[in-house]
Design a protein around this motif. Structure first.
Motif, PDB file in Angstrom:
ATOM      1  N   ILE A 104      63.248  50.470   7.161  1.00  0.00           N
ATOM      2  CA  ILE A 104      63.368  51.431   8.260  1.00  0.00           C
ATOM      3  C   ILE A 104      62.769  52.774   7.830  1.00  0.00           C
TER       4      ILE A 104
ATOM      5  N   TRP B  23      65.568  49.100  15.716  1.00  0.00           N
ATOM      6  CA  TRP B  23      66.268  50.312  15.290  1.00  0.00           C
ATOM      7  C   TRP B  23      65.398  51.539  15.525  1.00  0.00           C
ATOM      8  N   ILE B  24      64.130  51.478  15.107  1.00  0.00           N
ATOM      9  CA  ILE B  24      63.235  52.631  15.232  1.00  0.00           C
ATOM     10  C   ILE B  24      62.996  52.977  16.700  1.00  0.00           C
ATOM     11  N   GLU B  25      62.753  51.977  17.532  1.00  0.00           N
ATOM     12  CA  GLU B  25      62.360  52.242  18.916  1.00  0.00           C
ATOM     13  C   GLU B  25      63.534  52.399  19.876  1.00  0.00           C
TER      14      GLU B  25
ATOM     15  N   GLN C 202      52.884  50.521  10.009  1.00  0.00           N
ATOM     16  CA  GLN C 202      54.144  50.383  10.730  1.00  0.00           C
ATOM     17  C   GLN C 202      54.111  49.110  11.586  1.00  0.00           C
TER      18      GLN C 202
ATOM     19  N   SER D  53      55.045  55.716  10.595  1.00  0.00           N
ATOM     20  CA  SER D  53      54.798  56.115  11.984  1.00  0.00           C
ATOM     21  C   SER D  53      54.161  57.495  12.028  1.00  0.00           C
TER      22      SER D  53
ATOM     23  N   VAL E  62      63.917  46.031  12.297  1.00  0.00           N
ATOM     24  CA  VAL E  62      63.434  47.377  11.991  1.00  0.00           C
ATOM     25  C   VAL E  62      62.878  48.017  13.256  1.00  0.00           C
ATOM     26  N   GLN E  63      62.065  47.266  13.995  1.00  0.00           N
ATOM     27  CA  GLN E  63      61.460  47.789  15.216  1.00  0.00           C
ATOM     28  C   GLN E  63      62.525  48.162  16.244  1.00  0.00           C
TER      29      GLN E  63
ATOM     30  N   ALA F  35      59.024  52.344   7.859  1.00  0.00           N
ATOM     31  CA  ALA F  35      58.476  52.342   9.222  1.00  0.00           C
ATOM     32  C   ALA F  35      58.419  53.761   9.775  1.00  0.00           C
ATOM     33  N   TRP F  36      59.459  54.550   9.541  1.00  0.00           N
ATOM     34  CA  TRP F  36      59.462  55.935  10.012  1.00  0.00           C
ATOM     35  C   TRP F  36      58.347  56.724   9.342  1.00  0.00           C
TER      36      TRP F  36
ATOM     37  N   TYR G 278      56.437  45.693  11.442  1.00  0.00           N
ATOM     38  CA  TYR G 278      57.119  45.121  12.603  1.00  0.00           C
ATOM     39  C   TYR G 278      56.803  43.638  12.768  1.00  0.00           C
TER      40      TYR G 278
END
Length: 144
Positions: free
Chosen positions: A56, A86-88, A70, A63, A83-84, A59-60, A74
């Motif tokens: 996570i 949570w992030i989105e 990123q 991004s 992960v996607q 990914a942040w 995903y």
């Protein structure tokens, strides 16, 4: 200004700001993402070392510095969709919650067994685990 060498779409998503400090920040985030991904990958092999939280963070960071990486994260089977989501969306799947809370509580139980005669250290080690378990349990559920 030339587009980022990472991906042509990067300039549209996060336009680079002029200056050495901005470039250093982007490179720093890129390196943070790589390091976080590597630690998370090690978590696939090392018991009790979490994978998803490090991915996570990766990914942040990516991004902001390299959206292409990123998107590749995903696309990874297993953890990628979690992960996607949570992030989105800020959601955790029910299965993900179950695994996370179970892991945190079993870690707490092992900590209690090891430190039962040292209540101050047990409290200092146990409260963050309890707080993390409550945080995970209180998040909205998604499909991940």
């Amino acid at each position: 200004m030339r587009p980022s060498p990472c991906h042509a779409a990067t300039a549209a998503i996060a336009p680079p700001r002029p200056g050495m400090l901005a470039r250093a920040g982007r490179h720093g985030l890129f390196l943070l993402g790589g390091l976080s991904f590597a630690v998370g990958a090690a978590g696939l092999l090392v018991p009790l070392l979490p994978t998803t939280i490090f991915w996570i963070i990766a990914a942040w960071a990516w991004s902001k510095s390299c959206p292409r990486l990123q998107q590749r994260l995903y696309a990874l089977p297993g953890a990628g969709p979690h992960v996607q989501s949570w992030i989105e969306d800020g959601t955790i799947s029910r299965r993900g919650k179950l695994f996370a809370v179970s892991g945190l509580l079993s870690g707490l139980a092992m900590t209690a067994l090891a430190l039962h005669d040292q209540p101050l250290i047990l409290t200092a080690a146990g409260l963050p685990q309890l707080a993390a378990a409550l945080f995970v349990a209180s998040r909205r559920e998604g499909h991940g």
